[in-house]
Write a protein that holds these residues in place. Structure first.
Motif, PDB file in Angstrom:
ATOM      1  N   ILE A 675      -7.540  -1.269  -8.597  1.00 48.86           N
ATOM      2  CA  ILE A 675      -5.895  -1.431  -8.908  1.00 48.86           C
ATOM      3  C   ILE A 675      -5.588   0.094  -9.479  1.00 48.86           C
ATOM      4  N   ILE A 676      -6.528   0.530 -10.517  1.00 50.92           N
ATOM      5  CA  ILE A 676      -6.191   1.833 -11.101  1.00 50.92           C
ATOM      6  C   ILE A 676      -6.163   2.874  -9.946  1.00 50.92           C
ATOM      7  N   ASN A 677      -7.158   2.834  -9.055  1.00 53.69           N
ATOM      8  CA  ASN A 677      -7.313   3.847  -7.997  1.00 53.69           C
ATOM      9  C   ASN A 677      -5.953   3.880  -7.134  1.00 53.69           C
ATOM     10  N   SER A 678      -5.582   2.444  -6.879  1.00 52.48           N
ATOM     11  CA  SER A 678      -4.409   2.125  -5.869  1.00 52.48           C
ATOM     12  C   SER A 678      -3.109   2.689  -6.493  1.00 52.48           C
ATOM     13  N   LEU A 679      -2.925   2.780  -7.716  1.00 56.11           N
ATOM     14  CA  LEU A 679      -1.495   2.900  -8.494  1.00 56.11           C
ATOM     15  C   LEU A 679      -1.591   4.603  -8.770  1.00 56.11           C
ATOM     16  N   THR A 680      -2.894   5.119  -8.940  1.00 53.07           N
ATOM     17  CA  THR A 680      -2.937   6.424  -8.851  1.00 53.07           C
ATOM     18  C   THR A 680      -2.474   7.329  -7.644  1.00 53.07           C
ATOM     19  N   GLU A 681      -2.968   6.737  -6.443  1.00 55.24           N
ATOM     20  CA  GLU A 681      -2.450   7.032  -5.217  1.00 55.24           C
ATOM     21  C   GLU A 681      -0.994   6.949  -4.967  1.00 55.24           C
ATOM     22  N   GLN A 682      -0.574   5.961  -5.266  1.00 55.71           N
ATOM     23  CA  GLN A 682       1.047   5.819  -5.234  1.00 55.71           C
ATOM     24  C   GLN A 682       1.931   6.433  -6.017  1.00 55.71           C
ATOM     25  N   CYS A 683       1.323   6.813  -7.396  1.00 56.84           N
ATOM     26  CA  CYS A 683       1.981   7.821  -8.373  1.00 56.84           C
ATOM     27  C   CYS A 683       1.981   9.143  -7.662  1.00 56.84           C
ATOM     28  N   ALA A 684       0.837   9.628  -7.267  1.00 58.16           N
ATOM     29  CA  ALA A 684       0.714  10.779  -6.645  1.00 58.16           C
ATOM     30  C   ALA A 684       1.680  11.038  -5.553  1.00 58.16           C
ATOM     31  N   LYS A 685       1.857  10.091  -4.691  1.00 54.88           N
ATOM     32  CA  LYS A 685       2.714  10.382  -3.509  1.00 54.88           C
ATOM     33  C   LYS A 685       4.403  10.420  -3.890  1.00 54.88           C
ATOM     34  N   ARG A 686       4.464   9.645  -5.235  1.00 53.53           N
ATOM     35  CA  ARG A 686       6.083   9.746  -5.684  1.00 53.53           C
ATOM     36  C   ARG A 686       6.396  10.664  -7.047  1.00 53.53           C
ATOM     37  N   ASN A 687       5.323  11.319  -7.194  1.00 51.22           N
ATOM     38  CA  ASN A 687       5.396  12.531  -8.466  1.00 51.22           C
ATOM     39  C   ASN A 687       5.308  11.941  -9.728  1.00 51.22           C
ATOM     40  N   ILE A 688       4.784  10.928  -9.852  1.00 51.06           N
ATOM     41  CA  ILE A 688       4.829  10.123 -11.219  1.00 51.06           C
ATOM     42  C   ILE A 688       3.600  10.148 -12.116  1.00 51.06           C
TER      43      ILE A 688
END
Length: 704
Positions: A675-688
């Motif tokens: 889940i940490i890796n998944s959220l990291t990828e999602q945040c990278a796409k949205r610049n969070i």
């Protein structure tokens, strides 16, 4: 002034250390280091021969070339002694590893849940074929009640699986285990089950080490058999053999808090006492023809075998090498200068292993001896105690303790952040008892095969060690036994060292310039500490501790800490104390995640039992503890903007559409790595911005 000409090895040692430090810090490497050293040696010899008649006129040139040679030797020894520079080292392997062949190169150590030992690789198996490989791996084998670990020094093993790189420290002020292993050229570790490896051969790489480990194992088993209590048996092994795996945490902590850890670390005191016994037992050789040479040969051989038996620690190597130089000098009627002997022994050890310069034991050992050599004579001369033999004995212990502590306390504060206030009392009480225990232990080992006598000696050793423990525990319980939380910056460490040196020069020479330097350095240190106190009182920080598979969040406001945690294990409490020491925390309050808090410095409220709303001054922290439905996210978004979102217990796996914190998303170790890796990828796409314990270790976030 110092007579530098008499200290032939002091300045070369300085440039050797300078070369080692520069090489490790800047990663300097010579393309052809050996040829560079050879060229410097040839230039030196050529110029010295050509300018022989004018050698005094060009003394500066000989010194310059000599120092350049020592500096280059330091750089070259780091290069040749750094395992990862070898092209076949394990760190350069890109393919996955199925099996590898390795030789056990250390004794097997026993821990509460595992066995551990080091192996040296010779080959590894990838998808395609067996390949030659080099490198050391730290092996941990899980204890299994149905199977014991069948491994010993020299065993050649086939091991299944792939070693993993050793991770660096994840918490500030933690012991940097990865760095400690790197200084031993170990970059990988591997956790195994007893069925994950198989012995295929026996090829000890060093027969002397094999005999030494066998001797250590025999002696350790003898202590376990005849010293009837496990606590005293473990203490006997530590005191005499340097084997500390039998010591429990309570004993280690007690000796550390009273400033007597040097008793448990085989060091110069132990080697000196053994040297004294050998002089008594073999002194009859000296009057014989060639007897001094035979005496020196026996003494040096025994001392070096003892060094191998005790594991070749830095302090033992220093002491054994020094006493060897003294014994050899006496054999040839040569007087040795103590500073020269110290410098020569350090020079030889660092040429052998340049990484020793970063060993805390190596540093403490040499600094302690320097302190005793320099400070002991003037302190001892403050009072004439020679009229009373017993009083003089204890006065000598006091003087040695003061001298050694005066020299080593800056290192103790820098590395361990504490100071034992009753170090004088501890050493005066414990050193005589430990000396008796050491002699009893050596006598017991010498007569371990003699019936009856071994039993009585074992009991005498047990009671002497019991008495030593009771004295240590009693001193530890005295009020104010320990001052902890003493954290200093590297530059403050050097200011303290400079203050001690300038004060010692003032004491020796009585010159005004040293008084001015001492006062200036003391004032600088005082101003720095006052500034630290002011900053500590004004700090507001968020700590997210690196707690394995759990949550531990702290808010630091001034010198007070507020902590929320699932559970406080001993390991987590130790890490927490290290953070408190670093941040100057004097008081803490511990809460569960279910409590609401109303405090002048902060407020914590619940929202629908799934979310905690935390207000710290102008900062806002939202803690999500359970999965939220879409309508709950929408309702939560109606609240004011939040600076940080802390996600716990896998409470979020997909970012809501309108979700964006002002500062960052924080993830603790209660979340699954997937889940940490998944959220990291999602945040990278949205610049969070997103930060996690799993990737960064402890998070220390200023809130002011």
């Amino acid at each position: 002034m110092f007579n530098w000409s008499a200290l032939a090895f002091v300045r070369p040692l300085f440039f050797l250390i300078l070369g080692i430090v520069c090489s490790t810090h800047y990663q300097w490497r010579f393309a052809n280091g050996f040829w560079l050293l050879l060229a410097l040696a040839i230039v030196y010899a050529t110029l010295f021969t050509a300018l022989h008649r004018q050698r005094y006129r060009f003394a500066w040139l000989w010194g310059l070339l000599g120092f350049a040679f020592c500096f280059a030797a330091g750089v070259y020894r780091v290069e040749t002694n750094t395992a990862i520079y070898h092209p076949a080292h394990l760190v350069h392997q890109k393919n996955s590893i199925d099996y590898y062949r390795a030789t056990v190169v250390s004794a097997v150590q026993t821990h509460p849940k595992t066995y551990s030992f080091e192996v040296s690789l010779t080959a590894l198996r990838t998808d395609s074929a067996w390949l030659k490989a080099t490198g050391k791996v730290q092996i941990y084998v899980r204890k299994d009640a149905s199977q014991s670990v069948q491994a010993q020094y020299g065993d050649v093993l086939i091991i299944q699986g792939e070693p993993q790189p050793v991770q660096g420290k994840s918490n500030p002020n933690d012991f940097d285990f990865a760095r400690w292993l790197r200084c031993q050229n170990i970059y990988h570790q591997h956790y195994l089950r007893p069925t994950d490896f198989k012995k295929i051969d026996f090829q000890p790489p060093n027969r002397v080490m094999r005999w030494a480990i066998a001797t250590r194992t025999y002696c350790n088993q003898a202590f376990q058999q005849f010293v009837l209590t496990s606590q005293e048996a473990g203490l006997a092994s530590a005191l005499i053999l340097g084997v500390k795996e039998g010591l429990d945490d309570e004993i280690v902590q007690a000796y550390s808090n009273t400033g007597t850890m040097h008793v448990l670390a085989v060091s110069g005191m132990h080697v000196g006492l053994i040297f004294y016994v050998l002089k008594l037992l073999l002194g009859w050789l000296k009057p014989l023809k060639g007897g001094k040479v035979y005496f020196a040969g026996f003494v040096v051989t025994f001392l070096w075998f003892y060094a191998f038996v005790t594991g070749l620690s830095a302090s033992v190597l220093r002491a054994v090498l020094m006493f060897s130089i003294v014994a050899i000098g006496q054999a040839f009627s040569r007087r040795t200068q103590i500073y020269n002997t110290l410098a020569l022994s350090a020079f030889a050890l660092l040429l052998y292993d340049p990484w020793l310069v970063y060993s805390v034991g190596f540093q403490l050992s040499y600094v302690a001896v320097l302190g005793i050599v320099y400070f002991y004579p003037p302190i001892y001369q403050l009072w004439d105690s020679t009229r009373w033999r017993v009083v003089d004995y204890f006065w000598q212990i006091i003087c040695v303790s003061i001298a050694a502590t005066l020299a080593t306390f800056p290192l103790g504060i820098y590395y361990f952040h504490q100071f034992p206030n009753y170090f004088l009392l501890s050493n005066v009480v414990v050193l005589p008892v430990s000396t008796v225990a050491l002699y009893l232990g050596l006598a017991f080992l010498a007569l371990a095969e003699v019936p009856w006598l071994n039993t009585y000696l074992g009991l005498a050793l047990q009671y002497s060690l019991w008495l030593m423990n009771q004295l240590i525990f009693g001193i530890e319980q005295l009020p104010g036994a320990m001052t902890d939380g003493l954290c200093i910056q590297p530059w403050e460490f050097w200011v303290i060292v400079g203050t001690i040196l300038s004060f010692s020069m003032l004491w020796a020479r009585r010159e005004m310039v040293y008084l001015k330097i001492t006062i200036a350095l003391a004032c600088l240190l005082t101003v720095s500490q006052i500034n630290n106190i002011i900053q500590t009182q004004q700090q507001v920080r968020l700590l997210l501790l690196d707690a394995p598979k759990s949550s531990a969040m702290g808010l630091v406001i001034g010198r007070k800490a507020f902590l929320w945690s699932d559970s406080l294990s001993p390991a987590l409490q130790k890490r927490l104390n290290q953070q408190y020491d670093r941040l100057g925390i004097q008081q803490d309050s511990i809460y569960t995640w279910d409590e609401e808090i109303s405090h002048p410095a902060l407020q914590l409220k619940k929202w629908q039992e799934k979310v905690l709303l935390l207000y710290i001054g102008s900062k806002r922290l939202l803690v999500v503890q359970q999965r939220l439905r879409p309508e709950e996210w929408d309702a939560l978004m109606q609240h004011q903007p939040w600076d940080y979102w802390l996600i716990r217990e896998n409470a979020l796996n997909k970012l809501p559409e309108k979700f964006k914190p002002t500062k960052a998303i924080l993830l603790d170790n209660s979340n699954n790595p997937f889940i940490i890796n998944s959220l990291t990828e999602q945040c990278a796409k949205r610049n969070i911005a997103i930060r996690s314990n799993w990737k960064e270790g402890t998070l220390d976030i200023p809130l002011k």
